[in-house]
Design an enzyme around this catalytic site. Structure first.
Site, mmCIF file in Angstrom:
data_model
loop_
_atom_site.group_PDB
_atom_site.id
_atom_site.type_symbol
_atom_site.label_atom_id
_atom_site.label_comp_id
_atom_site.label_asym_id
_atom_site.label_seq_id
_atom_site.Cartn_x
_atom_site.Cartn_y
_atom_site.Cartn_z
ATOM 1 N N GLU A 193 0.884 -1.173 0.000
ATOM 2 C CA GLU A 193 0.000 0.000 0.000
ATOM 3 C C GLU A 193 0.918 1.219 0.000
ATOM 4 O O GLU A 193 1.487 1.564 1.030
ATOM 5 C CB GLU A 193 -0.899 0.016 1.241
ATOM 6 C CG GLU A 193 -1.886 -1.128 1.326
ATOM 7 C CD GLU A 193 -3.054 -1.001 0.364
ATOM 8 O OE1 GLU A 193 -3.098 -0.024 -0.416
ATOM 9 O OE2 GLU A 193 -3.909 -1.890 0.373
ATOM 10 N N CYS A 202 -2.872 8.644 3.263
ATOM 11 C CA CYS A 202 -2.501 8.076 1.953
ATOM 12 C C CYS A 202 -3.548 8.411 0.912
ATOM 13 O O CYS A 202 -3.238 8.948 -0.140
ATOM 14 C CB CYS A 202 -2.307 6.574 2.080
ATOM 15 S SG CYS A 202 -3.668 5.735 2.885
HETATM 16 P P1 NAD Z 1 8.321 5.195 4.500
HETATM 17 O O1 NAD Z 1 8.303 4.402 3.237
HETATM 18 O O2 NAD Z 1 9.386 6.185 4.708
HETATM 19 O O3 NAD Z 1 8.378 4.225 5.759
HETATM 20 C C1 NAD Z 1 7.430 3.202 5.961
HETATM 21 C C2 NAD Z 1 8.048 2.082 6.789
HETATM 22 O O4 NAD Z 1 9.058 1.414 6.038
HETATM 23 C C3 NAD Z 1 8.699 2.543 8.081
HETATM 24 O O5 NAD Z 1 8.352 1.628 9.097
HETATM 25 C C4 NAD Z 1 10.189 2.456 7.758
HETATM 26 O O6 NAD Z 1 10.986 2.221 8.874
HETATM 27 C C5 NAD Z 1 10.207 1.243 6.856
HETATM 28 N N1 NAD Z 1 11.385 1.154 5.976
HETATM 29 C C6 NAD Z 1 12.171 2.139 5.513
HETATM 30 N N2 NAD Z 1 13.106 1.647 4.682
HETATM 31 C C7 NAD Z 1 12.897 0.327 4.614
HETATM 32 C C8 NAD Z 1 13.511 -0.736 3.889
HETATM 33 N N3 NAD Z 1 14.554 -0.522 3.080
HETATM 34 N N4 NAD Z 1 12.999 -1.979 4.026
HETATM 35 C C9 NAD Z 1 11.942 -2.208 4.816
HETATM 36 N N5 NAD Z 1 11.321 -1.243 5.535
HETATM 37 C C10 NAD Z 1 11.803 -0.001 5.428
HETATM 38 O O7 NAD Z 1 6.857 5.851 4.555
HETATM 39 P P2 NAD Z 1 6.304 6.916 5.619
HETATM 40 O O8 NAD Z 1 6.999 8.215 5.368
HETATM 41 O O9 NAD Z 1 6.285 6.322 6.974
HETATM 42 O O10 NAD Z 1 4.775 7.048 5.158
HETATM 43 C C11 NAD Z 1 4.339 8.007 4.238
HETATM 44 C C12 NAD Z 1 4.051 7.360 2.900
HETATM 45 O O11 NAD Z 1 3.221 6.223 3.081
HETATM 46 C C13 NAD Z 1 3.288 8.265 1.957
HETATM 47 O O12 NAD Z 1 3.814 8.146 0.647
HETATM 48 C C14 NAD Z 1 1.877 7.712 1.981
HETATM 49 O O13 NAD Z 1 1.118 8.002 0.847
HETATM 50 C C15 NAD Z 1 2.133 6.261 2.163
HETATM 51 N N6 NAD Z 1 0.968 5.620 2.766
HETATM 52 C C16 NAD Z 1 0.237 4.769 2.000
HETATM 53 C C17 NAD Z 1 -0.891 4.171 2.525
HETATM 54 C C18 NAD Z 1 -1.722 3.225 1.715
HETATM 55 O O14 NAD Z 1 -2.596 2.588 2.264
HETATM 56 N N7 NAD Z 1 -1.486 3.109 0.429
HETATM 57 C C19 NAD Z 1 -1.259 4.438 3.844
HETATM 58 C C20 NAD Z 1 -0.479 5.316 4.605
HETATM 59 C C21 NAD Z 1 0.641 5.899 4.052
#
Ligand code: NAD
Length: 479
Positions: free
Chosen positions: A248, A282
């Protein structure tokens, strides 16, 4: 906020936080005061957690659906019993106010989703049943699920990931965002009061821990919610273990207001479609295309609401918008609005930090007369600034709305149901809403297209996505 909720939140924090002198300080999003210390688990601790979850999985699966559902209902009751304390911690750590569609609302969604997960049944599917063959598709637990979540709706999204996984007989290792680990770990601790040991384990670590979780040989499935960039890294990390993925990812949802729309009737819903959780959602409305004939009316209505909506510290019951959760996100919003201003767009209201409220507050911002190629339109702002783009030809509006590489949600707004339905069919997105934006239901599947990811969550489809299938093929009914 009552004194008792504050002290219950402090007691919850004491159960999960790292000892004095260890862990990482987590600030209050509104005041920047340190509220607690998140444990920073090392990769070796993650490996141990996965080993424990793997060992616990067969017995959890063997309990059967009925018993697991009972335990999920008990977990929902336990969350309800601690809802005010969790909402308090969430409000401080994430920044969202207690009131409005925010912290208490998020807690309510957690238990609503969990109870629906408990009640939803995924039946085997009979594929062929004739004289020669009886073939069924059955759904079994995948094994250990890794749940990796973001910071915007940290509790609700964690539940979206772990509820269906547990229901199907998987065990789960959950890694919250490093920005919002405390409230998630507290919620997991509460659920663990009723769940068997090692069925649900929280790990709070850095990005390398997330990467290890996605690549670990004993992880069968990754539920990931976060940015598209990280989603791509998870695909790479899972090349070795072939973990199944539900991704997502980011969005840049468009809304289209058609010419015949009653603006007064939709203005509030338009506003909240964009500004829910201070825009850090999101599937929030992130670009609004409005027909020339109602353009000024829509801009005025949105600006009127934006200028009057109460914003401030989330523990104040009066407020319904809060700060940006972190400095990086604040900087993105400021940069995008500044770029729009410098290219001649009209900042109708907002357009600046609300420094009197605190470091990370940004005034709800409506930007009009903006070109479609402005960065505020083309990039995901994930904050309280909505660009409103004027159009005169609806086909051009569809083309502009669809000309991005993401497709999470979209909306069309009209007083004419037939026109709305026809317009909805033009949108390239996983969900399209009519006269609303962003509403979700635990039985209605949700997921993105294009670079917003793949896989569906919620309802029966959500259970399928955390299961593996097996075909059971045997002799048919003899004539
Ligand atoms: P992010 O991708 O920076 O981080 C998300 C998670 O991934 C965190 O727990 C982080 O520690 C982890 N992470 C980071 N690097 C990683 C790696 N290499 N391998 C595995 N895990 C890793 O996202 P964010 O800034 O926390 O959230 C904001 C983004 O999320 C926005 O783009 C938003 O649109 C999206 N979002 C999407 C949905 C949906 O349902 N589609 C819902 C909420 C947020």
């Amino acid at each position: 906020m009552s004194e008792s909720a504050a002290s219950a939140a402090a007691a919850l924090l004491d159960r999960i936080q790292a000892p004095q002198g260890a862990g990482r300080d987590i600030p209050d999003a509104a005041t920047r005061e340190i509220i607690g210390r998140a444990p920073v688990h090392a990769v070796a601790e993650l490996d141990d957690a996965i080993a424990r979850a793997k060992a616990a999985q067969p017995a959890w699966e063997a309990l059967g659906h009925e018993k697991r559902s009972e335990l999920l209902l008990a977990a929902a009751d336990a969350i309800d019993a601690n809802a005010e304390a969790l909402a308090h911690l969430l409000s401080r750590e994430q920044g969202k106010p207690l009131n409005g569609p925010n912290a208490r609302f998020e807690l309510g969604a957690c238990t609503a989703w969990l109870r629906t997960n408990a009640a939803t049944v995924l039946e085997p599917q009979v594929l062929v049943d004739d004289e020669t063959l009886h073939a069924e598709l059955v759904y079994k637990a995948a094994g250990v699920v890794g749940a990796i979540g973001p910071w915007n709706w940290p509790l609700m999204i964690t539940i979206w990931q772990i509820g269906p996984s547990l229901r199907m007989g998987n065990t789960v290792v959950a890694k919250p965002s490093e920005y919002t680990p405390l409230s998630v770990l507290a919620m997991l601790a509460i659920m663990n009061e009723v769940l068997p040991a090692d069925v649900l384990i929280g790990i709070s670590g850095d990005r390398e821990v997330g990467a290890r979780l996605a690549s670990h040989p004993d992880i069968a499935k990754i539920m990931f919610t976060g940015s598209t960039a990280t989603g791509r890294r998870i695909i790479e990390s899972s090349a070795g273990n072939l973990a199944r993925l539900t991704l997502e990812l980011g969005g840049n949802d468009a809304g289209i207001v058609l010419p015949d729309t009653d603006v007064a009737a939709i203005a509030e819903d338009l506003f909240w479609g964009a500004f829910i959780n201070t825009g850090q959602t999101c599937a929030a409305l992130k670009r609004l295309y409005v027909h020339d004939s109602v353009y000024e009316q829509v801009v005025d209505a949105l600006a009127g609401i934006a200028a009057s909506v109460p914003i401030g510290n989330g523990l104040d019951e009066n407020n319904v918008l809060g700060p940006l959760q972190n400095r990086a996100q604040f900087d993105i919003v400021s940069r995008l609005v500044d770029e729009a201003r410098s290219r001649g767009a009209r900042i109708v209201t907002g357009g600046e930090a609300a420094t009197e409220l605190g470091e990370l507050f940004y005034r709800p911002t409506i930007v009009a007369d903006i070109d479609n190629d402005a960065a505020l339109v083309q990039e995901e702002q994930f904050g309280p600034a909505l660009p409103v783009i004027r159009y005169s030809d609806v086909d051009e509006a569809f083309a502009l709305a669809n000309a991005v590489d993401v497709g999470l949600g979209a909306s069309v707004w009209s007083s004419d149901p037939e026109a709305a339905r026809a317009a909805a069919s033009q949108m390239q997105s996983g969900t399209v809403w009519i006269n609303s934006h962003g509403g979700l239901h635990p039985m209605v599947p949700f997921g993105g297209v294009k670079s917003s990811g793949y896989g569906l969550e919620f309802g029966v489809e959500g259970l399928k996505s955390v299961a593996v299938t097996q075909v059971v093929s045997g002799p048919g009914r003899k004539a």
